[in-house]
Design an enzyme around this catalytic site. Structure first.
Site, PDB file in Angstrom:
ATOM      1  N   GLU A   1      -9.472  -1.840   5.038  1.00 54.21           N
ATOM      2  CA  GLU A   1     -10.361  -1.465   6.525  1.00 54.21           C
ATOM      3  C   GLU A   1     -12.250  -1.914   6.130  1.00 54.21           C
ATOM      4  O   GLU A   1     -12.781  -2.216   5.256  1.00 54.21           O
ATOM      5  CB  GLU A   1     -10.844  -0.256   6.421  1.00 54.21           C
ATOM      6  CG  GLU A   1      -9.544   1.126   6.333  1.00 54.21           C
ATOM      7  CD  GLU A   1      -8.856   1.062   7.259  1.00 54.21           C
ATOM      8  OE1 GLU A   1      -9.133  -0.090   7.791  1.00 54.21           O
ATOM      9  OE2 GLU A   1      -7.996   1.436   7.956  1.00 54.21           O
TER      10      GLU A   1
ATOM     11  N   ASP B   1       0.680  -1.277  -0.193  1.00 52.00           N
ATOM     12  CA  ASP B   1      -0.019  -0.215   0.065  1.00 52.00           C
ATOM     13  C   ASP B   1       0.973   1.552  -0.693  1.00 52.00           C
ATOM     14  O   ASP B   1       1.853   1.788   0.430  1.00 52.00           O
ATOM     15  CB  ASP B   1      -1.567   0.342   1.064  1.00 52.00           C
ATOM     16  CG  ASP B   1      -0.408  -0.365   2.466  1.00 52.00           C
ATOM     17  OD1 ASP B   1       0.958  -0.769   2.386  1.00 52.00           O
ATOM     18  OD2 ASP B   1      -1.318  -1.050   3.137  1.00 52.00           O
TER      19      ASP B   1
ATOM     20  N   HIS C   1      -7.052  -4.505   9.586  1.00 48.30           N
ATOM     21  CA  HIS C   1      -6.941  -4.681   8.148  1.00 48.30           C
ATOM     22  C   HIS C   1      -5.461  -5.445   7.712  1.00 48.30           C
ATOM     23  O   HIS C   1      -4.677  -5.238   8.764  1.00 48.30           O
ATOM     24  CB  HIS C   1      -7.169  -3.395   7.733  1.00 48.30           C
ATOM     25  CG  HIS C   1      -6.123  -2.310   8.614  1.00 48.30           C
ATOM     26  ND1 HIS C   1      -5.948  -1.402   8.756  1.00 48.30           N
ATOM     27  CD2 HIS C   1      -4.337  -2.629   8.754  1.00 48.30           C
ATOM     28  CE1 HIS C   1      -5.194  -0.286   9.336  1.00 48.30           C
ATOM     29  NE2 HIS C   1      -4.143  -1.407   9.095  1.00 48.30           N
TER      30      HIS C   1
HETATM   31  C1  F6R Z   1       1.248  -1.394   6.221  1.00 50.08           C
HETATM   32  C2  F6R Z   1       0.157  -2.263   6.126  1.00 50.08           C
HETATM   33  C3  F6R Z   1      -0.532  -2.621   7.257  1.00 50.08           C
HETATM   34  C4  F6R Z   1      -0.045  -2.397   8.958  1.00 50.08           C
HETATM   35  C5  F6R Z   1      -0.274  -2.597   9.821  1.00 50.08           C
HETATM   36  C6  F6R Z   1       0.192  -3.095  11.415  1.00 50.08           C
HETATM   37  O1  F6R Z   1       1.911  -1.451   4.315  1.00 50.08           O
HETATM   38  O2  F6R Z   1      -0.442  -3.012   5.239  1.00 50.08           O
HETATM   39  O3  F6R Z   1      -1.520  -3.216   6.963  1.00 50.08           O
HETATM   40  O4  F6R Z   1       0.779  -4.070   8.714  1.00 50.08           O
HETATM   41  O5  F6R Z   1      -1.722  -1.459  10.226  1.00 50.08           O
HETATM   42  O6  F6R Z   1       0.764  -1.478  11.683  1.00 50.08           O
HETATM   43  P1  F6R Z   1       1.935  -1.849  12.550  1.00 50.08           P
HETATM   44  O7  F6R Z   1       3.229  -1.920  12.276  1.00 50.08           O
HETATM   45  O8  F6R Z   1       2.071  -0.172  12.698  1.00 50.08           O
HETATM   46  O9  F6R Z   1       0.880  -1.802  14.009  1.00 50.08           O
END
Ligand code: F6R
Length: 253
Positions: free
Chosen positions: A143, A67, A138
């Site tokens: 979402e 993303d 997600h």
């Molecule tokens: C980012 C992504 C998101 C994150 C998720 C967890 O590329 O794909 O799904 O993996 O929001 O984020 P953290 O590790 O910051 O808690």
């Protein structure tokens, strides 16, 4: 599903990095699906260590990130393209021409999303897709609710996600872009293997919902249970709300 529970976050990210490294060793031209976020910082640091210590070459791999924020150029320090450069690509020998992150400033975002899907297909699909899990459940930026057949598209970010990611934007959730390009749940499920990593107590409830609750578009991460080749790596803290039955799966060969 293979479940690995490690004592702490450092060992969880270390295990995940070694699984990625094994994939590259087995297939030096692997197509890696990559994620960003705080959890992955440890994974990429460990992967860069393996590159140095064990001469693991990234020169043949291709990568596709999940993303990118809409409106941020790759040079913006808060963009995911920039994140990937500083956390991984500056430290390994990947070929820049084979690195793919959605272009959040494309003039035509719809065309960009279709081209991204096509590029994944042209590369023969994703060998291993790395996934984190967000507070909303997600994967990528899918979402709730995100139907399981969704493909790469522009999505509106949930208020909880903008709060989760506010740190990079001066702590202000309103400063977090309201839209992003994300691979769809269907795009993710097409990967040959999925590797989900979660750490920390804040993830415990959503991890339990994803692994034990209903398989539903309301928790995108629950979709991984429909995939035939999934590894989930958790530290003790993020595994804290799992039932004894699920925990019994852990570290079982
Ligand atoms: C980012 C992504 C998101 C994150 C998720 C967890 O590329 O794909 O799904 O993996 O929001 O984020 P953290 O590790 O910051 O808690």
């Amino acid at each position: 599903m293979k479940l690995i529970i490690t004592p702490d976050a450092a060992s969880a990210t270390h295990v995940a990095a070694h699984l990625l490294a094994d994939t590259i060793r087995q297939r030096p031209d692997a197509v890696l699906g990559l994620a960003t976020g705080r959890t992955m910082e440890g994974v990429y640091a460990a992967l860069a260590d393996i590159h140095r210590a064990e001469a693991l070459s990234f020169s043949g791999i291709a990568s596709f990130n999940l993303d990118e924020y809409v409106g941020l150029p790759p040079s913006d320090p808060r963009s995911y393209r920039h994140y990937m450069q500083t956390h991984l690509f500056d430290h390994v020998d990947a070929d820049e021409r084979h690195i793919h992150v959605p272009n959040g400033i494309a003039a035509d975002l719809k065309t960009e999303c279709a081209a991204y899907e096509a590029a994944i297909r042209t590369h023969g699909g994703i060998s291993l897709q790395l996934l984190g899990i967000g507070d909303t459940g997600h994967i990528g930026f899918n979402e709730p609710p995100s139907p399981f057949d969704t493909r790469t598209r522009v999505v509106e970010l949930d208020a909880a996600t903008r709060q989760q990611n506010a740190e990079m934007f001066g702590g202000d959730p309103d400063a977090v872009p309201s839209e992003a390009i994300t691979m769809g749940v269907g795009t993710i499920l097409d990967a040959k293997r999925l590797l989900m990593v979660a750490t920390g107590p804040a993830k415990a409830d959503i991890v339990a919902a994803a692994l034990e609750g209903p398989i539903t578009p309301d928790v995108s991460a629950s979709a991984i249970r429909l995939h035939g080749d999934v590894v989930v790596v958790l530290d003790e803290a993020s595994a804290g709300a799992l039932s004894p039955e699920t925990r019994a799966l852990a570290n079982a060969g």
